[in-house]
Design a protein around this motif. Structure first.
Motif, PDB file in Angstrom:
ATOM      1  N   GLY A 300      10.437 -17.845 -15.844  1.00 52.53           N
ATOM      2  CA  GLY A 300      10.704 -16.651 -15.047  1.00 52.53           C
ATOM      3  C   GLY A 300      10.011 -16.618 -13.704  1.00 52.53           C
ATOM      4  O   GLY A 300      10.180 -15.662 -12.947  1.00 52.53           O
ATOM      5  N   GLU A 301       9.237 -17.648 -13.364  1.00 50.23           N
ATOM      6  CA  GLU A 301       8.571 -17.732 -12.072  1.00 50.23           C
ATOM      7  C   GLU A 301       9.192 -18.871 -11.268  1.00 50.23           C
ATOM      8  O   GLU A 301       9.916 -19.708 -11.807  1.00 50.23           O
ATOM      9  CB  GLU A 301       7.062 -17.969 -12.253  1.00 50.23           C
ATOM     10  CG  GLU A 301       6.370 -16.908 -13.098  1.00 50.23           C
ATOM     11  CD  GLU A 301       6.381 -15.535 -12.447  1.00 50.23           C
ATOM     12  OE1 GLU A 301       6.349 -15.471 -11.198  1.00 50.23           O
ATOM     13  OE2 GLU A 301       6.428 -14.532 -13.188  1.00 50.23           O
ATOM     14  N   ARG A 302       8.875 -18.930  -9.959  1.00 51.31           N
ATOM     15  CA  ARG A 302       9.416 -19.981  -9.096  1.00 51.31           C
ATOM     16  C   ARG A 302       8.289 -20.645  -8.304  1.00 51.31           C
ATOM     17  O   ARG A 302       7.298 -20.013  -7.978  1.00 51.31           O
ATOM     18  CB  ARG A 302      10.442 -19.384  -8.133  1.00 51.31           C
ATOM     19  CG  ARG A 302      11.745 -18.988  -8.791  1.00 51.31           C
ATOM     20  CD  ARG A 302      12.563 -18.090  -7.896  1.00 51.31           C
ATOM     21  NE  ARG A 302      11.961 -16.767  -7.762  1.00 51.31           N
ATOM     22  CZ  ARG A 302      11.678 -16.190  -6.596  1.00 51.31           C
ATOM     23  NH1 ARG A 302      11.921 -16.824  -5.466  1.00 51.31           N
ATOM     24  NH2 ARG A 302      11.147 -14.993  -6.552  1.00 51.31           N
ATOM     25  N   GLU A 303       8.497 -21.941  -8.002  1.00 52.80           N
ATOM     26  CA  GLU A 303       7.471 -22.672  -7.265  1.00 52.80           C
ATOM     27  C   GLU A 303       8.115 -23.871  -6.562  1.00 52.80           C
ATOM     28  O   GLU A 303       9.065 -24.471  -7.085  1.00 52.80           O
ATOM     29  CB  GLU A 303       6.382 -23.155  -8.226  1.00 52.80           C
ATOM     30  CG  GLU A 303       5.232 -23.882  -7.565  1.00 52.80           C
ATOM     31  CD  GLU A 303       4.145 -24.235  -8.561  1.00 52.80           C
ATOM     32  OE1 GLU A 303       3.889 -25.442  -8.737  1.00 52.80           O
ATOM     33  OE2 GLU A 303       3.564 -23.311  -9.162  1.00 52.80           O
ATOM     34  N   TRP A 304       7.600 -24.209  -5.386  1.00 53.10           N
ATOM     35  CA  TRP A 304       8.043 -25.415  -4.696  1.00 53.10           C
ATOM     36  C   TRP A 304       7.266 -26.597  -5.244  1.00 53.10           C
ATOM     37  O   TRP A 304       6.069 -26.511  -5.489  1.00 53.10           O
ATOM     38  CB  TRP A 304       7.806 -25.284  -3.195  1.00 53.10           C
ATOM     39  CG  TRP A 304       8.726 -24.307  -2.536  1.00 53.10           C
ATOM     40  CD1 TRP A 304       8.462 -22.992  -2.274  1.00 53.10           C
ATOM     41  CD2 TRP A 304      10.055 -24.546  -2.079  1.00 53.10           C
ATOM     42  NE1 TRP A 304       9.542 -22.396  -1.669  1.00 53.10           N
ATOM     43  CE2 TRP A 304      10.539 -23.333  -1.541  1.00 53.10           C
ATOM     44  CE3 TRP A 304      10.879 -25.670  -2.071  1.00 53.10           C
ATOM     45  CZ2 TRP A 304      11.809 -23.219  -0.997  1.00 53.10           C
ATOM     46  CZ3 TRP A 304      12.146 -25.553  -1.531  1.00 53.10           C
ATOM     47  CH2 TRP A 304      12.605 -24.341  -0.997  1.00 53.10           C
ATOM     48  N   MET A 305       7.960 -27.740  -5.421  1.00 53.80           N
ATOM     49  CA  MET A 305       7.332 -28.910  -6.003  1.00 53.80           C
ATOM     50  C   MET A 305       7.878 -30.169  -5.333  1.00 53.80           C
ATOM     51  O   MET A 305       9.045 -30.224  -4.936  1.00 53.80           O
ATOM     52  CB  MET A 305       7.577 -28.950  -7.510  1.00 53.80           C
ATOM     53  CG  MET A 305       6.731 -29.931  -8.277  1.00 53.80           C
ATOM     54  SD  MET A 305       6.880 -29.709 -10.086  1.00 53.80           S
ATOM     55  CE  MET A 305       5.987 -28.168 -10.327  1.00 53.80           C
TER      56      MET A 305
END
Length: 355
Positions: A300-305
């Motif tokens: 449910g969270e977002r992140e750049w990778m």
């Protein structure tokens, strides 16, 4: 520090380190009054860990886990799957058990493990399990260095989460808001990036590699969510040792909307544009040019990778403090109120939009 496979011991009446997220409109004082009114919790020193800013939850969770390691207390996530992710990651790193008080929108992690969805009941169950020494190993996955407990994905799903977050800020964290935001996502312009997926599967006695070109990749670790989407890999994940992989082939916007509807109604296994299987690990890269970072969604969270993205199972389990057998809350659709359910068993319930 390299924690052992077994968790650090927790004192039955030791401190409770409660990690609570910063959420718009949340009444922290009301929550504090409700939980501290639970008689069993009054027998413990309660340390509240609340971030000043929403983005501080990861470091705050690490501080809470280290404090629990030092004083023999229990670190507890009081929130939804995103909060559980942050606290569970910190608990696994520190080598301490985790407690959970469900307070999210979908609560897939908590529902899968049969935890009561009423916060006060959940606290009572948690403390009773702590006194009884009830610990349960939980399978968790990793994408590069980031842990996930429910799912992780690239492609359409992160975009849906972004739209859901915007809608939630305006209309509140309700399920109908999440579903409406997902439908709205289908009809907004998108870049339509393609992804190359290479995975290891077990076919007979030998491990094999398979390669796929897809627009969306969804990696599931939660049997309840997989079952609600209508995927046969739910039982495979429940048995342990595998992740479920759901891949969406390139298709038009209306066809994507149909796929989302099939996921919402538990009929994803009937969709010809969807390929699903179980595997032990996989690697994902952009199919054409490689950007410096790609957007990933997890729990449910977002992140750049930075690609490539390598998905795998953790070599060590997460240890959850929870009763071995629970009475599931009547908010869990499809279950009969008051019917005892063995906690490790996956639920079989009607379809719902993924969290």
């Amino acid at each position: 520090m390299t924690p052992s496979e077994h968790p650090h011991p927790v004192r039955p009446h030791g401190p409770i380190h409660l990690v609570v997220p910063k959420r718009p409109g949340a009444d922290l004082d009301l929550l504090r009054a409700k939980l501290e009114g639970v008689p069993a919790l009054q027998e413990h020193d309660v340390v509240w860990h609340v971030p000043d800013q929403r983005g501080d939850i990861v470091q705050l969770a690490r501080d809470a886990a280290q404090a629990a390691l030092a004083d023999g207390g229990l670190v507890v996530a009081a929130g939804g799957d995103g909060t559980i992710n942050a606290v569970a990651s910190a608990a696994l790193l520190a080598g301490v058990p985790l407690g959970v008080v469900p307070m999210g929108t979908f609560n897939y992690f908590s529902r899968e493990h049969g935890l009561a969805l009423d916060p006060e009941t959940a606290v009572q169950d948690l403390l009773q399990a702590l006194r009884n020494g009830d610990l349960r190993p939980v399978q968790v996955g990793f994408v590069n260095r980031r842990m996930f407990v429910v799912n992780a994905s690239v492609g359409l799903y992160p975009k849906m989460l972004a739209d859901r977050e915007m809608a939630s800020r305006r209309f509140g964290r309700k399920r109908w808001v999440a579903v409406a935001a997902a439908v709205w996502s289908m009809f907004r312009p998108s870049a339509g990036r393609r992804w190359r997926v290479v995975m290891k599967t077990d076919r007979g006695a030998q491990a094999q590699q398979e390669e796929h070109l897809v627009t969306t990749l969804f990696v599931g670790n939660n049997p309840l969510q997989l079952d609600r989407m209508g995927l046969p890999q739910a039982q495979t994940v429940a048995d342990g040792g595998k992740l479920a992989v759901v891949m969406l082939k390139p298709q038009g916007r209306w066809a994507i909307a149909r796929t989302v509807w099939n996921a919402a109604t538990g009929q994803l296994h009937k969709d010809n544009a969807v390929v699903s299987m179980a595997c032990t690990e996989l690697t994902v890269t952009p199919a054409s040019w490689r950007p410096p970072q790609v957007k990933l969604a997890f729990d449910g969270e977002r992140e750049w990778m930075v690609p490539p993205l390598h998905f795998r199972l953790s070599e060590r389990p997460l240890w959850l403090v929870a009763p071995t057998t629970l009475m599931r809350d009547d908010e869990q659709e499809g279950e009969t109120q008051g019917a005892p359910v063995a906690a490790p068993e996956p639920a079989s319930v009607p379809g719902l939009m993924p969290a």
